[in-house]
Design a protein around this motif. Sequence first.
Motif, mmCIF file in Angstrom:
data_model
loop_
_atom_site.group_PDB
_atom_site.id
_atom_site.type_symbol
_atom_site.label_atom_id
_atom_site.label_comp_id
_atom_site.label_asym_id
_atom_site.label_seq_id
_atom_site.Cartn_x
_atom_site.Cartn_y
_atom_site.Cartn_z
ATOM 1 N N ARG A 88 0.836 -1.207 0.000
ATOM 2 C CA ARG A 88 0.000 0.000 0.000
ATOM 3 C C ARG A 88 0.871 1.257 0.000
ATOM 4 O O ARG A 88 0.511 2.274 -0.592
ATOM 5 N N TYR A 89 2.015 1.197 0.668
ATOM 6 C CA TYR A 89 2.902 2.352 0.758
ATOM 7 C C TYR A 89 4.094 2.250 -0.190
ATOM 8 O O TYR A 89 4.566 3.253 -0.707
ATOM 9 N N SER A 90 4.588 1.038 -0.392
ATOM 10 C CA SER A 90 5.807 0.867 -1.189
ATOM 11 C C SER A 90 5.535 0.758 -2.678
ATOM 12 O O SER A 90 6.463 0.849 -3.470
ATOM 13 N N ARG A 91 4.274 0.504 -3.026
ATOM 14 C CA ARG A 91 3.896 0.254 -4.434
ATOM 15 C C ARG A 91 4.719 -0.895 -5.017
ATOM 16 O O ARG A 91 5.116 -0.875 -6.174
ATOM 17 N N GLY A 92 5.009 -1.886 -4.150
ATOM 18 C CA GLY A 92 5.705 -3.091 -4.602
ATOM 19 C C GLY A 92 7.215 -2.978 -4.685
ATOM 20 O O GLY A 92 7.859 -3.832 -5.275
ATOM 21 N N ALA A 93 7.786 -1.960 -4.034
ATOM 22 C CA ALA A 93 9.237 -1.759 -4.114
ATOM 23 C C ALA A 93 10.034 -2.964 -3.610
ATOM 24 O O ALA A 93 11.140 -3.206 -4.063
ATOM 25 N N HIS A 94 9.463 -3.719 -2.675
ATOM 26 C CA HIS A 94 10.170 -4.864 -2.099
ATOM 27 C C HIS A 94 9.502 -6.193 -2.468
ATOM 28 O O HIS A 94 9.798 -7.229 -1.867
ATOM 29 N N LEU A 95 8.617 -6.154 -3.447
ATOM 30 C CA LEU A 95 7.840 -7.349 -3.787
ATOM 31 C C LEU A 95 8.720 -8.487 -4.302
ATOM 32 O O LEU A 95 8.498 -9.649 -3.956
ATOM 33 N N SER A 96 9.743 -8.184 -5.084
ATOM 34 C CA SER A 96 10.603 -9.261 -5.589
ATOM 35 C C SER A 96 11.329 -9.957 -4.436
ATOM 36 O O SER A 96 11.511 -11.181 -4.454
ATOM 37 N N GLU A 97 11.713 -9.199 -3.394
ATOM 38 C CA GLU A 97 12.340 -9.802 -2.219
ATOM 39 C C GLU A 97 11.337 -10.670 -1.469
ATOM 40 O O GLU A 97 11.680 -11.733 -0.954
ATOM 41 N N GLU A 98 10.077 -10.217 -1.389
ATOM 42 C CA GLU A 98 9.054 -11.016 -0.711
ATOM 43 C C GLU A 98 8.797 -12.319 -1.463
ATOM 44 O O GLU A 98 8.679 -13.386 -0.847
ATOM 45 N N ILE A 99 8.742 -12.252 -2.764
ATOM 46 C CA ILE A 99 8.533 -13.471 -3.567
ATOM 47 C C ILE A 99 9.686 -14.443 -3.347
ATOM 48 O O ILE A 99 9.471 -15.650 -3.188
ATOM 49 N N ARG A 100 10.889 -13.927 -3.298
ATOM 50 C CA ARG A 100 12.061 -14.777 -3.040
ATOM 51 C C ARG A 100 11.975 -15.420 -1.650
ATOM 52 O O ARG A 100 12.252 -16.613 -1.490
ATOM 53 N N ALA A 101 11.591 -14.644 -0.634
ATOM 54 C CA ALA A 101 11.473 -15.169 0.735
ATOM 55 C C ALA A 101 10.394 -16.253 0.798
ATOM 56 O O ALA A 101 10.583 -17.289 1.443
ATOM 57 N N ARG A 102 9.275 -16.025 0.105
ATOM 58 C CA ARG A 102 8.215 -17.050 0.059
ATOM 59 C C ARG A 102 8.742 -18.331 -0.563
ATOM 60 O O ARG A 102 8.535 -19.422 -0.039
ATOM 61 N N ARG A 103 9.407 -18.200 -1.694
ATOM 62 C CA ARG A 103 9.947 -19.360 -2.404
ATOM 63 C C ARG A 103 10.930 -20.135 -1.533
ATOM 64 O O ARG A 103 10.918 -21.367 -1.497
ATOM 65 N N ASP A 104 11.763 -19.404 -0.792
ATOM 66 C CA ASP A 104 12.781 -20.027 0.045
ATOM 67 C C ASP A 104 12.257 -20.424 1.428
ATOM 68 O O ASP A 104 13.012 -20.960 2.237
ATOM 69 N N LYS A 105 10.963 -20.136 1.676
ATOM 70 C CA LYS A 105 10.350 -20.410 2.988
ATOM 71 C C LYS A 105 11.176 -19.792 4.124
ATOM 72 O O LYS A 105 11.423 -20.400 5.158
ATOM 73 N N ALA A 106 11.592 -18.564 3.898
ATOM 74 C CA ALA A 106 12.414 -17.838 4.865
ATOM 75 C C ALA A 106 11.534 -17.144 5.905
ATOM 76 O O ALA A 106 10.441 -16.671 5.599
ATOM 77 N N GLY A 107 12.025 -17.082 7.129
ATOM 78 C CA GLY A 107 11.334 -16.345 8.185
ATOM 79 C C GLY A 107 9.893 -16.781 8.348
ATOM 80 O O GLY A 107 9.613 -17.973 8.489
ATOM 81 N N VAL A 108 8.983 -15.811 8.328
ATOM 82 C CA VAL A 108 7.557 -16.107 8.554
ATOM 83 C C VAL A 108 6.977 -17.032 7.492
ATOM 84 O O VAL A 108 5.980 -17.713 7.736
ATOM 85 N N TRP A 109 7.600 -17.093 6.328
ATOM 86 C CA TRP A 109 7.085 -17.906 5.226
ATOM 87 C C TRP A 109 7.333 -19.397 5.426
ATOM 88 O O TRP A 109 6.843 -20.220 4.666
ATOM 89 N N GLN A 110 8.042 -19.779 6.481
ATOM 90 C CA GLN A 110 8.288 -21.192 6.758
ATOM 91 C C GLN A 110 7.037 -21.903 7.244
ATOM 92 O O GLN A 110 6.955 -23.121 7.172
ATOM 93 N N GLY A 111 6.085 -21.157 7.783
ATOM 94 C CA GLY A 111 4.895 -21.784 8.365
ATOM 95 C C GLY A 111 3.672 -20.910 8.180
ATOM 96 O O GLY A 111 3.438 -20.376 7.104
#
Length: 144
Positions: free
Chosen positions: A108-131
């Motif tokens: 909402r604020y970043s307009r997706g500035a960090h979206l590619s990093e979030e997609i990578r974290a999801r793919r790698d099941k990093a941090g909160v994306w592990q569960g």
Amino acid sequence: MPSAALAGPAGQARIIDGDTLDVAGERVRLWGVDAPERDQSCEDADGRPYACGRQAAVALSDLVAGRTVTCDQRDIDRYGRTVAQCAAGGEDLGRRLVRDGHALDYTRYSRGAHLSEEIRARRDKAGVWQGVFTRPEDWRRGGG
């Protein structure tokens, strides 16, 4: 939000939570990211609860690790905090927190500035994306 960043605070930082710091005595909210709240709990890959909010704060503390933090102000939030892109050792703190799964892209604020990093974290099941976790914004709305 202003189109150009303004010089913001710089100096030693004290970590408040996973996306908020005091930099040279000024309260700063990291721009474009939303980390679990300090008291927020998540579930790991095995369904066990863990303190993901505290883990996000520790991750930010590790990134800062006594280094000078420099910030470029983007906005002032409704609580009067400076909202800024901040770096330590040349690394964007918000971007790194998202990439490591300790924060989400606050689209909402970043307009997706960090979206590619979030997609990578999801793919790698990093941090909160592990569960399983509740998005911090939803967790706050629910009263914690």
